[in-house]
Design an enzyme around this catalytic site. Structure first.
Site, PDB file in Angstrom:
ATOM      1  N   SER A  56      36.263  40.758  34.962  1.00 13.69           N
ATOM      2  CA  SER A  56      37.759  40.768  34.729  1.00 13.69           C
ATOM      3  C   SER A  56      38.283  41.164  36.150  1.00 13.69           C
ATOM      4  CB  SER A  56      38.330  41.841  33.821  1.00 13.69           C
ATOM      5  OG  SER A  56      39.682  42.206  34.044  1.00 13.69           O
ATOM      6  N   ARG A  57      39.167  40.260  36.871  1.00 14.63           N
ATOM      7  CA  ARG A  57      39.517  40.493  38.097  1.00 14.63           C
ATOM      8  C   ARG A  57      40.720  41.395  38.162  1.00 14.63           C
ATOM      9  NH1 ARG A  57      41.346  34.180  39.315  1.00 14.63           N
ATOM     10  NH2 ARG A  57      39.377  34.173  38.402  1.00 14.63           N
ATOM     11  N   ASN A  58      41.494  41.681  37.060  1.00 10.29           N
ATOM     12  CA  ASN A  58      42.357  42.659  37.169  1.00 10.29           C
ATOM     13  C   ASN A  58      41.801  43.944  37.134  1.00 10.29           C
ATOM     14  OD1 ASN A  58      45.356  41.392  36.749  1.00 10.29           O
ATOM     15  ND2 ASN A  58      43.892  39.985  35.365  1.00 10.29           N
TER      16      ASN A  58
ATOM     17  N   ASP B  54      41.364  39.983  23.404  1.00 11.40           N
ATOM     18  CA  ASP B  54      41.497  39.533  24.674  1.00 11.40           C
ATOM     19  C   ASP B  54      41.997  40.717  25.767  1.00 11.40           C
ATOM     20  OD1 ASP B  54      41.967  38.004  26.865  1.00 11.40           O
ATOM     21  OD2 ASP B  54      43.833  37.150  26.274  1.00 11.40           O
TER      22      ASP B  54
ATOM     23  N   LYS C 122      47.921  42.337  28.854  1.00 18.00           N
ATOM     24  CA  LYS C 122      46.480  42.728  28.863  1.00 18.00           C
ATOM     25  C   LYS C 122      46.070  42.758  30.595  1.00 18.00           C
ATOM     26  CE  LYS C 122      44.727  38.531  29.385  1.00 18.00           C
ATOM     27  NZ  LYS C 122      43.346  37.829  30.258  1.00 18.00           N
TER      28      LYS C 122
END
Length: 330
Positions: free
Chosen positions: A256-258, A246, A193
Protein backbone atom coordinates in the site's frame (compact mmCIF):
# COMPACT_ATOMS: atom_id res chain seq x y z
CA UNK A 1 -17.49 -10.13 -31.05
CA UNK A 2 -15.35 -9.12 -28.07
CA UNK A 3 -15.16 -5.41 -27.19
CA UNK A 4 -11.83 -3.70 -27.72
CA UNK A 5 -10.26 -2.18 -24.60
CA UNK A 6 -7.83 0.71 -24.23
CA UNK A 7 -5.97 1.16 -20.94
CA UNK A 8 -5.05 4.80 -20.33
CA UNK A 9 -2.07 5.24 -18.02
CA UNK A 10 1.50 4.04 -17.58
CA UNK A 11 1.82 3.16 -13.90
CA UNK A 12 1.73 -0.08 -11.93
CA UNK A 13 -2.07 -0.40 -11.88
CA UNK A 14 -2.30 0.29 -15.62
CA UNK A 15 0.38 -2.35 -16.20
CA UNK A 16 -1.51 -4.83 -14.03
CA UNK A 17 -4.74 -4.17 -15.93
CA UNK A 18 -3.02 -4.74 -19.27
CA UNK A 19 -1.71 -8.04 -17.92
CA UNK A 20 -5.15 -9.09 -16.68
CA UNK A 21 -6.82 -8.25 -20.00
CA UNK A 22 -4.20 -9.98 -22.13
CA UNK A 23 -4.22 -13.05 -19.88
CA UNK A 24 -8.01 -13.06 -20.21
CA UNK A 25 -7.48 -12.99 -24.00
CA UNK A 26 -9.16 -9.64 -24.53
CA UNK A 27 -8.16 -7.30 -27.39
CA UNK A 28 -6.41 -4.34 -25.77
CA UNK A 29 -4.48 -1.19 -26.61
CA UNK A 30 -2.28 0.66 -24.12
CA UNK A 31 -1.64 4.40 -23.97
CA UNK A 32 0.99 6.12 -21.88
CA UNK A 33 2.56 9.57 -22.03
CA UNK A 34 6.22 8.44 -21.77
CA UNK A 35 7.61 7.88 -25.27
CA UNK A 36 10.76 6.14 -23.96
CA UNK A 37 8.66 3.70 -21.94
CA UNK A 38 6.58 2.92 -25.02
CA UNK A 39 9.70 2.20 -27.07
CA UNK A 40 11.09 0.03 -24.26
CA UNK A 41 7.89 -2.00 -24.09
CA UNK A 42 7.88 -2.45 -27.86
CA UNK A 43 11.50 -3.61 -27.81
CA UNK A 44 11.65 -5.71 -24.65
CA UNK A 45 8.07 -6.55 -23.67
CA UNK A 46 7.93 -5.04 -20.18
CA UNK A 47 7.34 -1.69 -18.50
CA UNK A 48 10.77 -0.32 -17.50
CA UNK A 49 9.45 1.67 -14.51
CA UNK A 50 6.58 -0.33 -13.00
CA UNK A 51 6.07 -4.07 -12.46
CA UNK A 52 8.99 -4.74 -14.77
CA UNK A 53 8.72 -8.50 -14.23
CA UNK A 54 5.37 -8.51 -16.06
CA UNK A 55 5.63 -9.71 -19.64
CA UNK A 56 3.61 -7.40 -21.91
CA UNK A 57 2.03 -9.52 -24.62
CA UNK A 58 0.98 -6.81 -27.05
CA UNK A 59 1.77 -6.07 -30.67
CA UNK A 60 4.07 -3.10 -31.19
CA UNK A 61 1.32 -0.92 -32.64
CA UNK A 62 -0.96 -1.66 -29.67
CA UNK A 63 1.26 0.39 -27.32
CA UNK A 64 1.37 4.09 -28.16
CA UNK A 65 1.60 7.70 -27.02
CA UNK A 66 -1.08 8.63 -29.58
CA UNK A 67 -4.15 8.98 -27.37
CA UNK A 68 -6.62 9.95 -30.09
CA UNK A 69 -5.71 6.95 -32.25
CA UNK A 70 -6.09 4.46 -29.43
CA UNK A 71 -9.36 5.97 -28.24
CA UNK A 72 -10.75 5.77 -31.76
CA UNK A 73 -9.97 2.05 -31.92
CA UNK A 74 -11.48 1.11 -28.55
CA UNK A 75 -14.99 0.35 -27.38
CA UNK A 76 -14.20 0.46 -23.66
CA UNK A 77 -11.70 2.89 -22.13
CA UNK A 78 -10.16 2.00 -18.76
CA UNK A 79 -8.75 5.05 -17.00
CA UNK A 80 -5.72 4.38 -14.80
CA UNK A 81 -4.10 7.84 -14.59
CA UNK A 82 -3.76 9.38 -11.09
CA UNK A 83 -6.74 11.66 -10.46
CA UNK A 84 -4.59 14.77 -9.97
CA UNK A 85 -3.17 14.41 -13.50
CA UNK A 86 -6.21 13.14 -15.39
CA UNK A 87 -7.26 16.46 -16.86
CA UNK A 88 -3.76 17.10 -18.22
CA UNK A 89 -3.55 13.59 -19.68
CA UNK A 90 -6.86 13.97 -21.52
CA UNK A 91 -6.54 17.60 -22.58
CA UNK A 92 -6.30 16.68 -26.26
CA UNK A 93 -9.62 14.80 -26.20
CA UNK A 94 -12.96 16.37 -27.04
CA UNK A 95 -16.37 15.14 -25.84
CA UNK A 96 -17.39 14.07 -29.34
CA UNK A 97 -14.47 11.63 -29.43
CA UNK A 98 -16.05 9.70 -26.54
CA UNK A 99 -19.49 9.42 -28.10
CA UNK A 100 -20.59 5.81 -27.88
CA UNK A 101 -17.56 4.82 -25.77
CA UNK A 102 -17.86 3.03 -22.44
CA UNK A 103 -15.61 4.65 -19.81
CA UNK A 104 -14.39 2.63 -16.84
CA UNK A 105 -12.48 4.30 -14.01
CA UNK A 106 -9.79 2.30 -12.24
CA UNK A 107 -8.70 5.49 -10.44
CA UNK A 108 -9.02 5.63 -6.65
CA UNK A 109 -9.23 9.40 -6.36
CA UNK A 110 -11.22 12.57 -6.99
CA UNK A 111 -10.66 15.52 -9.31
CA UNK A 112 -8.87 18.22 -7.26
CA UNK A 113 -10.64 21.56 -7.24
CA UNK A 114 -13.87 20.05 -8.55
CA UNK A 115 -14.22 17.64 -5.61
CA UNK A 116 -16.00 15.14 -7.83
CA UNK A 117 -15.54 11.46 -8.55
CA UNK A 118 -14.00 10.28 -11.81
CA UNK A 119 -17.33 8.95 -13.10
CA UNK A 120 -18.92 12.34 -12.40
CA UNK A 121 -16.05 14.04 -14.21
CA UNK A 122 -16.64 12.09 -17.40
CA UNK A 123 -20.37 12.63 -17.14
CA UNK A 124 -20.10 16.38 -16.59
CA UNK A 125 -17.11 17.34 -18.73
CA UNK A 126 -17.24 14.75 -21.53
CA UNK A 127 -21.01 14.20 -21.56
CA UNK A 128 -20.62 10.43 -21.19
CA UNK A 129 -24.06 9.05 -20.24
CA UNK A 130 -24.27 7.44 -16.79
CA UNK A 131 -25.26 4.13 -18.40
CA UNK A 132 -21.86 4.12 -20.18
CA UNK A 133 -19.86 4.57 -16.97
CA UNK A 134 -18.35 1.99 -14.64
CA UNK A 135 -15.67 1.76 -11.96
CA UNK A 136 -13.18 -0.95 -10.98
CA UNK A 137 -12.36 -1.34 -7.29
CA UNK A 138 -10.45 -3.87 -5.19
CA UNK A 139 -9.25 -5.30 -2.95
CA UNK A 140 -6.44 -5.82 -5.43
CA UNK A 141 -2.82 -4.64 -5.37
CA UNK A 142 -0.96 -4.46 -8.68
CA UNK A 143 2.07 -6.19 -7.16
CA UNK A 144 0.04 -9.31 -6.36
CA UNK A 145 -1.48 -9.28 -9.85
CA UNK A 146 2.08 -9.35 -11.18
CA UNK A 147 2.68 -12.51 -9.12
CA UNK A 148 -0.69 -13.94 -10.23
CA UNK A 149 -1.90 -14.26 -6.66
CA UNK A 150 -5.66 -14.79 -6.41
CA UNK A 151 -7.36 -11.37 -6.32
CA UNK A 152 -10.89 -9.99 -6.48
CA UNK A 153 -12.28 -7.00 -8.36
CA UNK A 154 -15.66 -5.30 -8.08
CA UNK A 155 -17.09 -3.59 -11.15
CA UNK A 156 -19.69 -0.98 -10.29
CA UNK A 157 -22.17 0.49 -12.75
CA UNK A 158 -25.80 1.53 -12.81
CA UNK A 159 -25.91 -0.35 -16.11
CA UNK A 160 -26.06 -4.02 -15.08
CA UNK A 161 -25.15 -5.18 -18.59
CA UNK A 162 -22.00 -3.04 -18.63
CA UNK A 163 -20.96 -4.19 -15.14
CA UNK A 164 -21.33 -7.83 -16.20
CA UNK A 165 -19.54 -7.22 -19.51
CA UNK A 166 -16.48 -5.68 -17.85
CA UNK A 167 -16.53 -8.25 -15.04
CA UNK A 168 -16.55 -11.09 -17.54
CA UNK A 169 -13.75 -9.52 -19.58
CA UNK A 170 -11.46 -9.14 -16.55
CA UNK A 171 -12.02 -12.61 -15.13
CA UNK A 172 -9.10 -14.98 -15.56
CA UNK A 173 -7.25 -17.73 -13.72
CA UNK A 174 -6.14 -15.48 -10.86
CA UNK A 175 -8.83 -12.76 -10.98
CA UNK A 176 -12.37 -13.20 -9.67
CA UNK A 177 -14.88 -10.46 -10.42
CA UNK A 178 -18.15 -9.26 -8.92
CA UNK A 179 -20.57 -6.83 -10.61
CA UNK A 180 -22.29 -4.18 -8.46
CA UNK A 181 -24.93 -1.52 -9.07
CA UNK A 182 -23.32 0.82 -6.51
CA UNK A 183 -21.03 2.81 -8.79
CA UNK A 184 -20.95 5.91 -6.57
CA UNK A 185 -20.61 4.03 -3.28
CA UNK A 186 -17.81 1.74 -4.42
CA UNK A 187 -15.96 4.64 -5.98
CA UNK A 188 -16.14 6.88 -2.90
CA UNK A 189 -15.15 3.90 -0.73
CA UNK A 190 -12.06 3.45 -2.92
CA UNK A 191 -11.22 7.12 -2.36
CA UNK A 192 -11.71 7.07 1.40
CA UNK A 193 -9.76 3.88 2.06
CA UNK A 194 -6.63 5.64 0.82
CA UNK A 195 -7.12 8.40 3.37
CA UNK A 196 -7.60 5.84 6.14
CA UNK A 197 -4.49 3.97 4.97
CA UNK A 198 -2.48 7.17 5.38
CA UNK A 199 -3.83 7.43 8.95
CA UNK A 200 -2.85 3.81 9.54
CA UNK A 201 0.66 4.50 8.25
CA UNK A 202 1.03 7.62 10.39
CA UNK A 203 0.00 5.64 13.47
CA UNK A 204 2.51 2.90 12.65
CA UNK A 205 5.27 5.43 12.06
CA UNK A 206 4.54 6.98 15.45
CA UNK A 207 4.84 3.62 17.16
CA UNK A 208 1.19 2.76 17.81
CA UNK A 209 0.64 -0.97 17.98
CA UNK A 210 -1.72 -3.54 16.50
CA UNK A 211 -4.34 -2.96 19.20
CA UNK A 212 -4.74 0.68 18.23
CA UNK A 213 -4.63 -0.16 14.52
CA UNK A 214 -7.61 -2.47 14.99
CA UNK A 215 -9.58 0.29 16.71
CA UNK A 216 -8.54 2.81 14.07
CA UNK A 217 -9.71 0.66 11.16
CA UNK A 218 -12.95 -0.39 12.87
CA UNK A 219 -13.70 3.31 13.29
CA UNK A 220 -12.63 3.95 9.69
CA UNK A 221 -15.27 1.61 8.28
CA UNK A 222 -17.88 3.36 10.43
CA UNK A 223 -16.66 6.71 9.13
CA UNK A 224 -16.85 5.42 5.57
CA UNK A 225 -20.41 4.20 6.10
CA UNK A 226 -21.47 7.53 7.64
CA UNK A 227 -20.12 9.45 4.66
CA UNK A 228 -21.62 7.08 2.10
CA UNK A 229 -25.02 7.50 3.68
CA UNK A 230 -24.96 11.26 3.15
CA UNK A 231 -23.16 11.15 -0.21
CA UNK A 232 -25.21 8.42 -1.87
CA UNK A 233 -27.81 6.93 0.51
CA UNK A 234 -28.81 3.47 -0.70
CA UNK A 235 -28.95 0.06 0.94
CA UNK A 236 -25.49 -1.52 0.79
CA UNK A 237 -23.49 -4.05 2.79
CA UNK A 238 -20.49 -2.12 4.08
CA UNK A 239 -18.88 -5.46 5.02
CA UNK A 240 -18.52 -6.34 1.33
CA UNK A 241 -15.12 -6.73 -0.28
CA UNK A 242 -15.41 -3.46 -2.24
CA UNK A 243 -15.79 -1.55 1.04
CA UNK A 244 -14.33 -3.32 4.08
CA UNK A 245 -12.10 -5.66 2.07
CA UNK A 246 -10.48 -2.87 0.08
CA UNK A 247 -10.02 -0.83 3.25
CA UNK A 248 -8.30 -3.69 5.07
CA UNK A 249 -5.78 -4.48 2.34
CA UNK A 250 -4.93 -0.82 1.80
CA UNK A 251 -4.53 -0.14 5.52
CA UNK A 252 -2.37 -3.19 6.27
CA UNK A 253 -0.58 -4.34 3.13
CA UNK A 254 3.14 -3.90 2.54
CA UNK A 255 2.24 -2.90 -1.03
CA UNK A 256 0.00 0.00 0.00
CA UNK A 257 1.62 3.22 -1.16
CA UNK A 258 -0.80 5.28 0.95
CA UNK A 259 0.15 3.37 4.10
CA UNK A 260 3.83 3.73 3.16
CA UNK A 261 3.37 7.47 2.65
CA UNK A 262 1.64 7.82 6.03
CA UNK A 263 4.33 5.75 7.74
CA UNK A 264 6.98 8.13 6.45
CA UNK A 265 5.01 11.13 7.72
CA UNK A 266 4.70 9.46 11.13
CA UNK A 267 8.46 8.85 11.20
CA UNK A 268 9.16 12.55 10.67
CA UNK A 269 9.41 13.00 6.91
CA UNK A 270 7.97 16.18 5.45
CA UNK A 271 5.21 15.70 2.90
CA UNK A 272 7.52 16.80 0.09
CA UNK A 273 10.39 14.52 1.12
CA UNK A 274 8.05 11.55 1.48
CA UNK A 275 6.69 12.15 -2.02
CA UNK A 276 10.17 12.43 -3.49
CA UNK A 277 11.46 9.27 -1.82
CA UNK A 278 8.40 7.22 -2.77
CA UNK A 279 8.47 8.34 -6.42
CA UNK A 280 4.87 7.12 -6.71
CA UNK A 281 1.50 8.77 -6.22
CA UNK A 282 -0.35 8.32 -2.94
CA UNK A 283 -3.90 9.12 -4.07
CA UNK A 284 -5.03 9.77 -0.51
CA UNK A 285 -2.84 12.87 -0.31
CA UNK A 286 -4.95 14.59 -2.98
CA UNK A 287 -8.24 12.93 -2.06
CA UNK A 288 -8.26 14.13 1.54
CA UNK A 289 -8.63 17.75 0.35
CA UNK A 290 -11.73 16.81 -1.65
CA UNK A 291 -13.30 14.71 1.10
CA UNK A 292 -12.57 17.37 3.73
CA UNK A 293 -14.40 19.94 1.59
CA UNK A 294 -17.33 17.55 1.21
CA UNK A 295 -17.28 16.83 4.94
CA UNK A 296 -17.88 20.50 5.59
CA UNK A 297 -20.54 20.67 2.87
CA UNK A 298 -22.50 17.72 4.25
CA UNK A 299 -21.78 18.59 7.90
CA UNK A 300 -20.81 15.00 8.71
CA UNK A 301 -18.34 13.96 11.40
CA UNK A 302 -15.20 12.38 9.88
CA UNK A 303 -12.55 12.59 12.63
CA UNK A 304 -9.96 10.36 10.92
CA UNK A 305 -10.24 12.26 7.65
CA UNK A 306 -9.98 15.56 9.49
CA UNK A 307 -6.86 14.41 11.37
CA UNK A 308 -5.12 13.36 8.16
CA UNK A 309 -6.05 16.66 6.51
CA UNK A 310 -4.71 18.64 9.47
CA UNK A 311 -1.39 16.78 9.37
CA UNK A 312 -0.89 17.00 5.61
CA UNK A 313 -2.26 20.46 4.88
CA UNK A 314 -2.42 22.44 8.12
CA UNK A 315 1.06 21.42 9.29
CA UNK A 316 -0.32 19.87 12.46
CA UNK A 317 2.43 17.84 14.17
CA UNK A 318 1.51 14.15 13.71
CA UNK A 319 1.94 13.02 17.32
CA UNK A 320 -0.37 15.52 19.07
CA UNK A 321 -2.88 15.30 16.21
CA UNK A 322 -3.06 11.53 16.51
CA UNK A 323 -3.29 11.86 20.28
CA UNK A 324 -6.35 14.06 19.82
CA UNK A 325 -7.79 11.48 17.44
CA UNK A 326 -7.40 8.71 20.02
CA UNK A 327 -9.86 10.59 22.22
CA UNK A 328 -12.47 10.84 19.44
CA UNK A 329 -12.59 7.14 18.54
CA UNK A 330 -13.30 4.09 20.65
Amino acid sequence: MKPVFAVIGGGSWATALVKILTDARQPVYWWMRDHEAVEHIRAYGHNPRYLNTVEVKLRRDHVSTNLKRLVSKADILIMAVPAAFLRAALQSLKPEELVGKKVVSAIKGMIPGENILIADYFHQFFQVPVENLAVITGPCHAEEVAMEKLSYLTIGSENAALAHQVAQALACRYIRTNPSDDIWGTEIAAVMKNIFAIASGIAHGLGYGDNFQAVLISNAIQEMEAFLQVYHPITRDIKGSAYLGDLLVTAYSQYSRNRTFGNMIGRGYSVRNAQIEMNMIAEGYYAVVCVEALREKFAVSLPITEAVYNILYRNAPPRPEMERLTKKIS
